[in-house]
Enzyme design. Structure first.
Site: not given
Ligand code: C5P
Length: 409
Positions: A213-215
């Site tokens: 995931a991305n932040r």
């Protein structure tokens, strides 16, 4: 009253017990009821019964770290279609008039930008006291709706006006107020406009327990959806996994992966405007494992494949392309150049560019952004994410007025 959100402030009077019935009846009608109790109210009804009946956390203290981290009083005051104070004691009415904010209930009332309805309840002499009458007149001038009090025998043995109106009457008054607000909305500047917003990260499964995931907290995208809805737009929010509550008046579609996000966006078309604030994972694992990958002697290697670019796909959707397509660009360097090239490469009309160089954006309350369009770059001051959202929603409104039926520029 389906999907309407009511923030119910219960102040400390003997009539507080009637609020329990009020909560039940409002929920029966489909409303969501979130409650704040003043300290005095907790002497008459327990937070536990209010929590059980509302099926929501109950908020009581302004300096509660837990409450403030879950839901700050500003957000609490904004995330409602209507704020109701019932019963409203003479004391809380007086504080409202003066703008006193010495506990969570009064701070929330001072901070709110939502309409307020109060149902006074007090002893008949307190009600007739010129101070109370002055306060009621002032609150009416301030745009507060006053319901009651009713006349009849009072808890202290006296008779006269001072009883809080009965729950069914209050429910009707609340319903009427909400209906009036909806009718007033005919002047809402984005009424009739359909908008698609993406928000939050996407989670790309590696196996049933692990993901890439991305932040992203989803704060900015959710705030944009809420701001557009407040201006009357019909908003579909396609949201990846976040802790953010669904914004009021917005149709929220929860998704996990980029592929699901793309499918949900395509299903939401046609729209007039699309804003892509999600931090979509660029890659996914070619084949996610159906079982948890066991730890072994060597670390597994992941075969990654590129995810669809949702923004670019929708922005090149031919006749189904929304007239105004807005992307985001979070960059660590050469912010504006990167934003400009993204504008062209992804075929979007505007880019909201923000620097994430020092990691000071993710999950934070504020944001420093630049609006990059074909006609130039606007540097916005450091603003809260809500303010960025409101400013962007106003820019969208201006665009609707000037070029809504032409090409975006
Ligand atoms: O290429 P980059 O990820 O920096 O582009 C950011 C913009 O593109 C954001 O508006 C983001 O929501 C959108 N995007 C997308 N789908 C992707 C990657 C990014 O919609 N797969």
């Amino acid at each position: 009253m389906k999907d309407q959100r009511i923030l119910l402030i219960i102040s400390g009077g003997i009539a507080a017990y009637k609020s329990l019935e009020l909560i039940r009846r409002l929920r029966e009608q489909g409303a969501t009821v979130r409650c704040i109790l003043t300290q005095a109210a907790t002497e008459f009804v327990t937070p536990l019964s209010v929590a059980a009946l509302s099926a929501q956390p109950v908020y009581t203290e302004i300096f509660s770290l837990k409450d403030e981290s879950e839901m700050g009083h500003i957000r609490l005051s904004r995330e409602a279609d209507l704020v109701v104070v019932a019963p409203a004691t003479g004391d809380i009415l007086a504080k409202m008039v003066l703008g006193i904010a010495d506990d969570l209930a009064t701070a929330t009332l001072l901070a709110t930008n939502r309409p307020v309805l109060v149902a006074p309840a007090m002893n008949v002499h307190m009600w007739h006291n010129p101070a109370t009458q002055r306060n009621i007149a002032q609150l009416q001038k301030d745009g507060v709706t006053i319901v009651g009090p009713a006349e009849g025998p009072l808890a202290d043995g006296e008779f006269g006006p001072g009883r809080v109106v009965e729950p069914p009457v209050l429910v009707e008054a609340i319903r009427g107020k909400l209906a009036g607000l909806a009718a007033d909305d005919s002047s809402a500047p984005l009424r009739g406009a359909r908008v698609l917003v993406t928000s939050g990260p996407t989670h790309e499964a590696i196996d049933p327990v692990r993901y890439i995931a991305n932040r992203s907290s989803g704060k900015q995208g959710h705030a944009i959806a809420a701001a557009l809805a407040r201006l009357g737009a019909q908003v579909t929010l396609v949201a990846g996994p976040t802790q953010e509550p669904n914004p009021p008046g917005v149709q929220t579609v929860a998704v996990e992966s980029a592929s699901q996000m793309l499918a949900a966006c395509q299903a939401a078309l046609p729209t007039d405007i699309a804003i892509f604030a999600a931090a979509v994972a660029d890659w996914r694992v070619a084949e996610a494992s159906g079982d948890k990958i066991k730890k072994g002697a060597t670390a597994p290697s992941l075969h990654l494949v590129e995810n669809p670019d949702i923004l670019a796909t929708i922005a090149t959707a031919g006749p189904r392309r929304p007239k105004l397509v807005i992307g985001f660009a979070a960059e660590t360097d050469t912010l504006i150049d990167n934003a400009r090239s993204k504008l062209a490469r992804k075929n979007c009309d505007w880019i909201v560019a923000n620097s994430v160089a020092r990691g000071a954006v993710f999950g934070q309350a504020d944001n420093l952004v630049h609006l990059v369009t074909a006609s130039g770059v606007e540097d916005w001051p450091r603003l809260s994410k809500e303010e960025v959202a409101e400013r962007l929603a106003r820019r969208v409104t201006d665009w609707m007025k000037t070029s809504g039926n032409k090409d975006a520029g």
